[in-house]
Design a protein around this motif. Structure first.
Motif, short mmCIF file in Angstrom:
data_model
loop_
_atom_site.label_atom_id
_atom_site.label_comp_id
_atom_site.label_asym_id
_atom_site.label_seq_id
_atom_site.Cartn_x
_atom_site.Cartn_y
_atom_site.Cartn_z
N MET A 96 44.81 41.07 20.46
CA MET A 96 44.02 42.28 20.74
C MET A 96 43.74 43.04 19.44
O MET A 96 42.61 43.48 19.18
N GLU A 99 41.17 41.59 17.30
CA GLU A 99 39.83 41.81 17.84
C GLU A 99 39.38 43.26 17.68
O GLU A 99 38.31 43.63 18.14
N LEU A 101 40.93 45.88 19.00
CA LEU A 101 41.22 46.63 20.22
C LEU A 101 42.63 47.20 20.15
O LEU A 101 43.57 46.54 19.70
N TYR A 106 44.85 49.39 26.87
CA TYR A 106 44.36 48.46 27.90
C TYR A 106 45.52 47.64 28.46
O TYR A 106 46.40 47.20 27.71
N PHE A 111 41.28 43.55 31.93
CA PHE A 111 40.31 42.56 31.46
C PHE A 111 40.14 41.42 32.47
O PHE A 111 39.04 41.18 32.97
N LYS A 116 36.80 39.58 32.35
CA LYS A 116 36.54 39.79 30.93
C LYS A 116 37.64 39.12 30.12
O LYS A 116 38.82 39.25 30.45
N PRO A 118 38.92 39.03 26.32
CA PRO A 118 38.74 39.63 24.99
C PRO A 118 38.89 38.65 23.83
O PRO A 118 38.47 38.96 22.71
N PHE A 119 39.49 37.50 24.10
CA PHE A 119 39.66 36.48 23.04
C PHE A 119 39.94 35.14 23.71
O PHE A 119 40.19 35.06 24.92
N ALA A 122 42.82 33.87 26.53
CA ALA A 122 43.26 35.09 27.22
C ALA A 122 43.81 34.75 28.61
O ALA A 122 44.84 35.29 29.02
#
Length: 480
Positions: A96, A99, A101, A106, A111, A116, A118-119, A122
């Motif tokens: 995170m 990235e 974030l 979060y 996510f 979603k 994020p990478f 995940a």
């Protein structure tokens, strides 16, 4: 060649137990599932027996013990942790941050449940960490997050690569604990072989190196801080102690114990100097607690506080404060595992009201812990490292006895502290705490309270016996 021959000649039994331990550590790291209760218990107990024999037969051949402790840890290097899934969350947080974030803002659920990602990987990390971790905000302090980020940075997209990098950091921290721990023991005129209780303890090797718990890094900074304090480098000791807090919050509760270190030590030094200078009795009495004492004490706490805040600063926001305090608070009122006094209180609550009173008990027991900590801090004059370590050891043990959740790796701090004291109950606890893992032998992960009771009967028996033995010894010394 001659050196190896002599080593085998004079330390044959030690080498045999080291080789046997290597085989068992390999089996533990690469051929064990935490649901295999019988295998887990047999391997764990055998490793403790072998560790005792290694220490016994080595004659404290320091170099041999150090090499063995490092080899044992390196054997786990490429093993995926098999007793804990926390490392998946560690990797998640590190990815995170890479990235851009903030991991404190979060939850993984926010996510994945919204499709979603994020990478890369995940979903794999989310599945591995489990529902409990995925539904809550992270509670790992900033230096811990730095370790996660370094692992993510150097491992690319490999989960195993992240595990290896984090494991190397924990091993390095243990070597640092060995270095400063031995030096501190030597300065205290305590047998330096006691450090082997930590570096060769199978519990420490398995829980920290094997299962990737960063208590090892926290302990390194804590021991380093105590060493600096003993060297009268209290400013640097404060900075290093803040680093320990910024890995795990546990040392925050140790801060009150440093009160008498400054007041009593500096007071005694001033009085001694004035006596040497043959100053009048009136002047001595009027300067027993100089301003410098209070100034250094306050400065120590200020340095710890400012350094800790600076380390948290990159993540700071009001939302961060809300999320972090909420998550930490949940450990007192929502979670329960391997508890002792709390389970008794819970049973009484069930008998009276018919339902779980964790919301009330979970808020009451920390208050009791706080009273105990403050009592140890201000009623006992801890002006030496052994006295300081003893007070922290006993107070933190009481805190764990009163906690709703006691994961095995929590007691690693007790193990290192007992090295500097005359208490051995943490070593016994480090053996019997393996019983808590028997909760994973069933699909629902339900604890058998009879097994938990067995664990704590052993621990409390040794704890109470040692307390009474120390009181008996103290009364004999005080007798005319």
């Amino acid at each position: 060649m001659l050196g190896l021959a002599n080593l085998f000649k004079y330390h044959k039994a030690t080498l045999i137990f080291i080789v046997l331990s290597c085989a068992l550590y390999l089996l533990f790291g690469y051929g064990l599932a935490r649901t295999e209760s019988t295998k887990l218990l047999l391997l764990y107990v055998a490793l403790f027996i072998f560790a005792f024999q290694i220490i016994k037969w080595s004659g404290f051949h320091f170099r041999l013990l150090v090499i063995a402790s490092i080899v044992f840890r390196l054997l786990f290097l490429f093993a995926i942790p098999n007793l804990s899934q926390d490392f998946y969350r560690f990797i998640w947080d590190g990815r995170m941050i890479l990235e851009g974030l903030n991991p404190y803002l979060y939850t993984p659920d926010s996510f994945i449940l919204n499709d979603k990602f994020p990478f890369e990987q995940a979903q794999e990390l989310y599945n591995g960490m489990g529902a409990l971790s995925a539904s809550h905000f992270t509670n790992y302090p900033p230096l811990n997050q730095l370790c996660f980020t370094i692992a993510a940075l150097f491992s690319g997209k490999s989960v195993l690569g992240s595990v290896v990098v984090m494991r190397l950091m924990i091993i390095t921290a243990d070597i640092g604990t060995l270095y400063f721990g031995k030096k501190l023991l030597e300065r205290l005129k305590i047998p330096s072989k006691r450090i082997s209780w930590y570096i060769l303890n199978p519990f420490i090797i398995i829980e920290l190196t094997g299962n990737l718990h960063f208590e090892g890094v926290m302990i390194f900074f804590l021991v380093w801080s105590l060493y600096l304090l003993h060297c009268d480098k209290w400013k640097w000791a404060a900075v290093v102690l803040a680093c320990s807090i910024s890995v795990k919050l546990i040392p925050l509760m140790f801060l009150p114990f440093f009160f008498w270190w400054f007041i009593q030590n500096l007071k005694e030094n001033v009085i001694a100097n004035e006596m040497k200078q043959s100053v009048s009795n009136e002047k001595i009495a009027s300067s027993r607690v100089p301003r410098n004492d209070v100034f250094k004490l306050i400065s120590f706490y200020v340095i710890v506080g400012i350094t800790t805040l600076l380390l948290f600063l990159p993540f700071f926001s009001m939302e961060f404060i809300n999320n972090y305090t909420e998550t930490v608070g949940l450990w007192f009122v929502n979670f329960e595992f391997n508890a002792s006094v709390y389970y008794l209180a819970r049973a009484i609550g069930y008998a009276i009201t018919g339902y779980n009173e964790i919301a009330i008990i979970g808020k009451t027991l920390p208050v009791v812990s706080l009273v105990i900590i403050l009592g140890f801090s201000f009623l006992k004059k801890d002006n030496t490292i052994p006295k300081l370590a003893t007070s922290i050891l006993l107070a933190f043990a009481c805190y764990l006895f009163l906690s709703t959740t006691v994961h095995p790796w929590y007691i690693a701090t007790l193990v290192i502290l007992c090295v500097f004291t005359n208490y051995r109950f943490p070593l016994v606890w480090s053996l019997v705490i393996v019983l808590s893992y028997l909760a994973y032998s069933n699909a629902s992960n339900n604890e058998n309270l009879w097994i938990i009771a067995l664990e704590y009967v052993v621990v409390f028996s040794v704890f109470i016996w040692e307390i009474f033995q120390k009181k008996k010894a103290a009364s004999l010394l005080a007798a005319p």
